[in-house]
Each structure stands twice: as structure tokens, then as C-alpha cells.
Design an enzyme around this catalytic site. Structure first.
Site, mmCIF file in Angstrom:
data_model
loop_
_atom_site.group_PDB
_atom_site.id
_atom_site.type_symbol
_atom_site.label_atom_id
_atom_site.label_comp_id
_atom_site.label_asym_id
_atom_site.label_seq_id
_atom_site.Cartn_x
_atom_site.Cartn_y
_atom_site.Cartn_z
ATOM 1 N N GLY A 36 36.059 71.426 -3.391
ATOM 2 C CA GLY A 36 37.298 70.816 -3.867
ATOM 3 C C GLY A 36 38.457 71.045 -2.924
ATOM 4 N N TYR A 96 21.980 74.025 -15.133
ATOM 5 C CA TYR A 96 22.761 73.331 -14.105
ATOM 6 C C TYR A 96 22.124 71.989 -13.764
ATOM 7 C CZ TYR A 96 25.433 72.836 -9.737
ATOM 8 O OH TYR A 96 26.256 72.395 -8.746
ATOM 9 N N GLY A 137 36.287 76.060 -2.131
ATOM 10 C CA GLY A 137 35.014 75.390 -1.881
ATOM 11 C C GLY A 137 35.145 73.926 -1.531
ATOM 12 N N THR A 194 39.595 67.647 -9.413
ATOM 13 C CA THR A 194 39.413 68.766 -10.327
ATOM 14 C C THR A 194 38.640 69.881 -9.633
ATOM 15 O OG1 THR A 194 37.323 67.960 -11.292
ATOM 16 C CG2 THR A 194 39.376 67.184 -12.290
ATOM 17 N N GLY A 195 38.942 71.107 -10.034
ATOM 18 C CA GLY A 195 38.285 72.266 -9.425
ATOM 19 C C GLY A 195 38.514 72.345 -7.932
ATOM 20 N N ALA A 196 39.779 72.210 -7.530
ATOM 21 C CA ALA A 196 40.087 72.037 -6.100
ATOM 22 C C ALA A 196 40.702 73.267 -5.451
ATOM 23 C CB ALA A 196 41.012 70.837 -5.915
ATOM 24 N N SER A 197 40.661 74.406 -6.101
ATOM 25 C CA SER A 197 41.312 75.580 -5.512
ATOM 26 C C SER A 197 40.481 76.242 -4.429
ATOM 27 C CB SER A 197 41.627 76.607 -6.610
ATOM 28 O OG SER A 197 40.429 77.096 -7.196
#
Length: 242
Positions: free
Chosen positions: A15, A150, A13, A8-11
């Protein structure tokens, strides 16, 4: 047959670095994104036919369930889940952080982990094996001033993961946490050069980490070399916070 990982969130950085690492090791890779369609599709084009971009807002259970089912159907199952999607919210919690911002951060960083695990576990339980890696943070371990929201979210990820490791361990599934320190990603965009230098100097190794270094730890915990490791927190932090 190649194994399959959903990240998840791999587009971008960490990920994206993880997606490249798993692909280099011969895995099928599902690259989840929420809004960064162009980045996700470009990443997958570069990786080739064994990489699949999949859209879902991890804060939405129905979207995550549909995404996970589509990945399992496309690749014939699921072997590992990396819960990487997250947002940061720097600022003083009483003066700067609104209720809406707090709720959105928790929806992505905490509920998103729950949704992804809930969707993936039936596939892992069915085959009586598999790996889950969640991404926390050094702030989830020690707390960070002006990072209260966070820190709270990433602390919740730690506790969730440790408890889940106990719950699914008898079914042959490992659950571990990677807790990065200060890593040079888009999430650091708020820090100017002076602050970045100060953070590097606070790190015993004297520099910021790279997404690839975190990706190496993620891959290790999903590999056969980590088959007897579960419920652990691996700090990839250059010694920051010791």
C-alpha cells in the site's frame, strides 16, 4: 486537475509503495490506515501536501463511508480506489485458527473490499468513469496449505471483483485484480530465512517480489494505458504457481 486515489491499508508494504507510485505520477493520494497512525503520517509528510492520511477500520462500514466522503471533499472527487487492506492468518484451519480470528480476517479482507467499493462507487458512477483495483493473492487463485482462511478470503475477492466488473462496466468503470505471489513485506515476517529461501527457489525468477513491483501493476491498471482492461487478474508472482 490532478486525479485522486484512495488506497486502503497504505501505511506500509504494498500500500505504501502504491501511494508513492501514484504520487510520483502526479496524483492526489489518500493513505488509509487503521492503527499505524505514525507510519501513515510520516509517509504523507514525505510525499507532501497532496497526500492525506485517513483513519478507518475497513471492517466498519460507517468508518469507511466517513473516510471516503472526507477524501472526496478534500480533493474534490475520487478517480480510483485501491483495496489493499488485509491481514494474513497462517496456521492449520482446524487446529490453529479460532472462530474469532476467522471472522476478523473475513471482516477485513472480504467485507473491507465491499465497504470500500460501496463507499467509492457513488463518486465514480457520478462522473461515469474511474478505476477499482483489488488486491488478491496467488493463494486466492490456487490455495495454500496452512493458509486456508487467507486463501478463502482472497478467492472471494477474485469473484467479487470479476462480478463487479460486469456490473459497473456499462458505467465506464474498470475493476481489476492484482494477485501478488511471494512479496517481501511485513506479512512475510512469520517465515524464517530457510522458508524464505525455499519460497524464492519455488519462484521461477528465483527471488521474492518487491512492493514496488506490485505497485507498478496497480498503477498501470488505474492509468489511461489500461482503459480497455476490466475484469482481469494480473499475477505479479515471478512465475510462482505456474
Amino acid at each position: 486537475m490532478a486525479k485522486t486515489v484512495l488506497i486502503t491499508g497504505a501505511s506500509r508494504g504494498i500500500g505504501a509503495a502504491a501511494a508513492r507510485r501514484f504520487h510520483a505520477e502526479g496524483w492526489n493520494v489518500a493513505v488509509n490506515y487503521c492503527r499505524s497512525q505514525a507510519r501513515a503520517e510520516a509517509l504523507c509528510r514525505g510525499l507532501g501536501p497532496n497526500a492525506l492520511p485517513v483513519q478507518a477500520d475497513v471492517a466498519d462500514w460507517r468508518q469507511v463511508q466517513a473516510m471516503t466522503d472526507a477524501v472526496a471533499e478534500r480533493f474534490g472527487g475520487l478517480d480510483a480506489l485501491v483495496c489493499n487492506a488485509g491481514v494474513a492468518l497462517p496456521g492449520m484451519v482446524l487446529q490453529d485458527v479460532t472462530s474469532q480470528q476467522w471472522e476478523r480476517l473475513m471482516a477485513v479482507d472480504v467485507n473491507g473490499v465491499y465497504h470500500a467499493c460501496r463507499a467509492a462507487l457513488p463518486y465514480l458512477l457520478r462522473q461515469h468513469r474511474g478505476s477499482i483495483v483489488t488486491i488478491s493473492s496467488i493463494w486466492g487463485q490456487v490455495g495454500g496449505s496452512c493458509e486456508v482462511a487467507y486463501s478463502a478470503a482472497k478467492g472471494a475477492v477474485l469473484s467479487f471483483s470479476r462480478a463487479l466488473a460486469k456490473e459497473v462496466g456499462p458505467s465506464g468503470i474498470t475493476v481489476n485484480v492484482v494477485a501478488p505471489g511471494v512479496v517481501d513485506t511485513d506479512m512475510m515476517a512469520f517465515a524464517d530465512g530457510e522458508n524464505r529461501q525455499a519460497l524464492a527457489e519455488e519462484t521461477p525468477l528465483g527471488r521474492l517480489g518487491t512492493p514496488e513491483e506490485v505497485a507498478a501493476a496497480i498503477y498501470f491498471l488505474c492509468s489511461g494505458d489500461a482503459s480497455f482492461i476490466t475484469g482481469q487478474v494480473l499475477g505479479v508472482n515471478g512465475g510462482f504457481g505456474m
